[in-house]
Design an enzyme around this catalytic site. Structure first.
Site: not given
Ligand code: IVH
Length: 671
Positions: A414, A429, A434, A117, A228, A119, A411, A121, A317
C-alpha cells in the site's frame, strides 16, 4: 499453628501431589490422564493457597513451573566434574577405528558392548539433586563453568522437582534440553503470523529460552529434556551405562529409552547408526547423529579422558541437510500485523530429497549480520522448520556483481511509511486497511483453530478482495449468492455450501473467535486462557489492564495488546457490526449438563465428522473428560479411519468402541 493453616497445608500437599503426578504422566511418560483445563484448575487452586500462605511456595512446589520474579542477572555455576564434549566420527570406518583404539588401550581383543543413543540437538545441562530435591540447574558453558539457570529449568515439565523411588542422596544428572519439532514449527508459525522474528532452528530457540532472566517466559516455551548421563553420584552407581539410564528413568527423570539401543560389537553399532539415520525423519525431534558409549562403567573409568573428550564415547554425525545455491532475489511479505519480513527466493536445490526454493531470512538485522546480497552463493539448511534456513554466504564465490539488500521504508503493497516499534527489529505497515494486511487477517480468521470456515481458502479470499466484495471480517457475513457467482468456477452447490460454512462459523466458541481476531501476542493458547476468564466478548472487551494482569499466564505485553485492541475505534466498530450480524460468541466451556460426569473418552484415527477439539468440547460440555491415551480408566474410544494402536489397546481391554456417528448419537441421547 492455627487449624486454618493446617487445613490449608494439608490441601496444598494433596494438590501438589496431584500436580506432580499429572505433570509426570504428561511430560515424562506422555500419557496424560486429565485435560489441560483440569490441570490448570488444580494449579489455580494451589496458587490461591500459596497466595494466602506464601511460605508454602517452596522450591519443590509445582507453582515453580510457572516461573517467578525475574532475576537481576545470571550467576556462574562451576561443575563438580567437567562437562566434556565428544569427538566426532562420520561413518562406519571412523567407528571401527574408534573400536580398535579402545581395544588397544584396554589391551583386549574381545568384542566390546556399546550403547547407541540419538545425539539430540539442543542445550546441555547439569541438574543437581540433593536428598531428591532439585537444587541447581546449570548450562555447560566452557565445560568447567556454566551459568546457573535453576529458575528456568524448574519451569520445564519433564524435569522433576523431586526424585522418586530409590534415588541416591546426591546426584548430578546430565542431559540435553530441547524442543520437539511440532511445537517448534507451531511457535515459529505463530511468530510469523504475529510479525515477530522467527528462530532458525529448535536449538537456537531452546538456547534463547534458557537464557531468560524472566522464567515466566521460559515457562511458555514447550521445552523438554532427555537425560543421558551423570556427573557426581553418591552410593554405588549401576554397573553399566544402560542400567544407569534405567535407574534415571526409575528416579523420575526422562530418558528417551525407546530409541536407545544396545550393541554387542562395533558391527552392530554400525547397523544401529544406519537404522537411526533411516529413522531420523520420523522422530519428533531433531537429531544430528548417534552417540556411542562403552556400556561397562568400569571400562569407562579405565579409559578415562584426553583433553576435553572421553575415550569411551564418540559422536557419529549424520550428513548435514545443507546445500549450496544462489540467492536470486528477496521478496517482501506483509503479515496481518503489518510486519514486513524478507524471504529469500533461491535457485531451486534438492536438500536430502526435498526441493527448496525459498528460505527464511528472519529479520533485517540478520541480513546485515550475515552480509547477504542478491546474487550471492549461499548455504541453505533444512533445520526443522517448514521454511528452510539461510545459514551463511560463501563469500569466496562473490563476483562483485552482487547487490546489497535495502531495508524498505514503505509498505511494498500500500506504499504507506513503515515504522519500527519498541522491539526495534521489525518494520511494520501501520495502515489498518492495507490490502495485504486485510488478506492475512481474513485468512487467519477463516483458518482452522479460529472460525474454521471450510472452503474459504487463499484463492477465494484473493478473489473477494480483487472484486472488492469485502473490506473487513463483517463483510464476510454480508455476502450473497449473487456475490459468490462472480467468482471463477462457482456453481450453485458450492455457493450454498460456502454460505452455510460462513453461517455455521457464527456458532464457534469464544476462544476460537478471540484467536480469530488476531490480537497481537494472543495465540491459540492465550485465546483459550482469556475465554476461560470471560464469559462473553463484551466482558473481555471491557476488561481493564489490571484485571487482565491478574490472570495467570497474562503478562504486561499481552494485557496492553488486548486493551489496545478493544479501545481502537475501528475494532470497536467492527465488533459492533459483527454482533449485529449475529456473531456474539460466548464461553461454552462450562458444562451444560453433567450426564457424562466421570466418563473418559479417547478420540483416535483421522476423524471425519468433527475435529478432535470439537469432540473434546462436546464431551466436556456434558461433564465428561477427553484423554490422550487408552487405559483401564477409559470408558469410550471413538475411532476414525486409520485408527491403530489405541484401537488395538481398547479391544484388548474390552473398552466400548464407538464410530463417529455412534458417538454423536450418544451425545444426543445424553442431552
Ligand atoms: S554424552 C562425556 N550423549 O553432544 C559425555 N551427549 O559434543 C558427553 N549430546 O555437549 C556427552 N545427545 O550436549 C552425550 N546422548 C547424548 C547426547 C549428547 C546430545 C550433546 C551434548 C554434548 C555434545 C557433545
Amino acid at each position: 499453628m492455627s487449624n486454618q493453616f493446617k487445613a490449608a497445608q494439608q490441601q496444598h500437599q494433596e494438590l501438589a501431589q496431584q500436580l506432580h503426578h499429572h505433570n509426570y504422566q504428561y511430560h515424562t511418560l506422555d500419557q496424560p490422564e486429565i485435560s489441560d483445563a483440569e490441570y490448570d484448575q488444580l494449579m489455580q487452586q494451589l496458587l490461591a493457597i500459596e497466595n494466602q500462605y506464601p511460605e508454602l511456595a517452596t522450591p519443590e512446589s509445582p507453582s515453580q513451573r510457572v516461573g517467578s520474579t525475574p532475576l537481576e542477572g545470571f550467576t556462574e555455576a562451576t561443575h563438580a566434574s567437567p562437562m566434556l564434549s565428544l569427538e566426532n566420527a562420520f561413518n562406519g570406518e571412523d567407528l571401527k577405528s574408534f573400536d580398535s583404539r579402545i581395544k588397544r588401550f584396554l589391551a583386549q581383543t574381545d568384542d566390546l558392548e556399546y550403547i547407541c543413543e540419538p545425539k539430540l540437538d539442543g542445550v546441555a545441562v547439569a541438574l543437581t539433586y540433593q536428598q531428591g530435591k532439585l537444587i541447581r540447574g546449570a548450562t555447560r558453558g566452557d565445560g568447567t563453568t556454566g551459568e546457573e539457570i535453576t529458575h528456568n529449568v524448574r519451569t520445564i515439565g519433564a524435569i522433576p522437582l523431586t526424585l522418586q523411588n530409590d534415588f541416591p542422596d546426591q546426584l548430578e544428572v546430565r542431559g540435553e534440553i530441547y524442543m520437539e519439532l511440532e511445537p517448534f514449527r507451531k511457535l515459529n508459525q505463530q511468530r510469523r503470523e504475529e510479525g515477530e522474528a522467527t528462530f532458525a532452528n529448535p536449538r537456537n530457540l531452546t538456547a534463547g529460552s534458557l537464557r531468560q532472566l524472566d522464567a515466566r517466559l521460559t515457562a511458555t516455551r514447550p521445552l523438554t529434556i532427555s537425560c543421558y548421563g551423570i556427573g557426581e553420584i553418591s552410593g554405588t552407581a549401576p554397573e553399566t551405562h544402560f542400567k544407569l539410564l534405567q535407574a534415571l528413568r526409575r528416579w523420575g527423570l526422562k530418558v528417551n529409552l525407546e530409541v536407545i539401543k544396545s550393541a554387542k560389537n562395533i558391527e552392530s553399532v554400525i547397523s544401529c547408526y544406519n537404522e537411526l539415520q533411516q529413522l531420523r525423519d520420523q522422530l519428533p525431534y531433531e537429531i544430528d547423529g548417534m552417540v556411542v558409549k562403552v556400556n561397562q562403567r568400569v571400562l569407562q573409568q579405565e579409559l578415562g579422558e584426553k583433553s576435553r573428550t572421553p575415550r569411551w564415547a564418540i559422536a557419529c554425525k549424520f550428513p548435514a541437510r545443507q546445500e549450496e545455491t544462489i540467492l536470486e532475489s528477496v521478496r517482501l511479505q506483509v503479515g496481518r500485523t503489518g510486519a514486513v519480513t524478507p524471504v529469500a527466493n533461491l535457485r531451486p536445490v534438492n536438500i536430502s530429497g526435498v526441493t527448496v526454493s525459498s528460505a527464511s531470512l528472519h529479520n533485517w538485522d540478520e541480513i546485515e549480520r550475515l552480509d547477504i546480497r542478491v546474487g550471492d552463493t549461499v548455504i541453505v539448511e533444512r533445520a526443522g522448520d517448514v521454511i528452510p534456513d539461510l545459514v551463511r554466504v560463501v563469500k569466496e564465490k562473490r563476483t562483485g556483481n552482487e547487490t546489497p539488500i535495502e531495508e524498505p521504508d514503505h509498505c511494498p503493497v500500500c506504499h504507506s511509511p513503515l515504522l519500527k516499534e519498541a522491539d526495534g527489529v521489525v518494520p511494520r505497515c501501520q495502515n489498518l486497511s492495507c490490502p495485504a494486511r486485510l488478506k492475512e487477517a481474513l485468512k487467519h480468521y477463516c483458518s482452522r483453530g479460529a472460525m474454521d470456515i471450510e472452503g474459504l481458502g487463499d484463492r477465494l479470499i484473493d478473489q473477494m478482495l480483487q472484486l472488492n466484495l469485502i473490506k473487513n471480517i463483517a463483510d464476510l457475513y454480508r455476502l450473497t449468492k449473487d456475490d459468490l457467482f462472480q467468482f471463477d468456477r462457482m456453481g450453485d452447490k458450492l455457493a450454498d455450501k460456502l454460505l452455510q460454512a460462513i453461517a455455521a462459523s457464527k456458532q464457534r466458541p469464544l476462544e476460537n473467535f478471540i484467536f480469530g481476531l488476531g490480537i497481537r501476542h494472543v495465540g491459540r493458547h492465550l485465546a483459550k486462557v482469556l475465554s476461560r476468564n470471560f464469559k462473553t466478548l463484551e466482558e473481555l472487551s471491557n476488561a481493564t489492564g489490571d484485571e487482565l494482569l491478574a490472570i495467570h499466564e497474562i503478562g504486561a505485553q499481552v494485557s496492553d495488546s488486548v486493551v489496545r485492541f478493544f479501545t481502537d475505534e475501528n475494532n470497536h466498530k467492527l465488533l459492533k457490526a459483527l454482533a449485529e450480524l449475529g456473531i456474539n460468541p460466548h464461553n461454552n466451556q462450562q458444562a451444560s449438563s453433567n450426564r457424562l460426569q466421570g466418563q473418559v473418552f479417547v478420540f483416535t484415527g483421522a476423524l471425519e465428522h468433527f475435529s478432535r477439539q470439537e469432540g473434546q468440547a462436546l464431551v466436556e460440555a456434558q461433564g465428561g473428560r477427553a484423554s490422550g491415551s487408552v487405559s483401564k480408566k477409559t470408558d469410550y474410544v471413538i475411532v476414525g479411519p486409520g485408527a491403530g494402536s489405541k484401537l488395538a489397546k481398547a479391544e484388548q481391554l474390552g473398552i466400548t468402541i464407538l464410530s463417529e456417528t455412534d458417538f454423536l448419537e450418544l451425545i444426543k441421547q445424553e442431552n
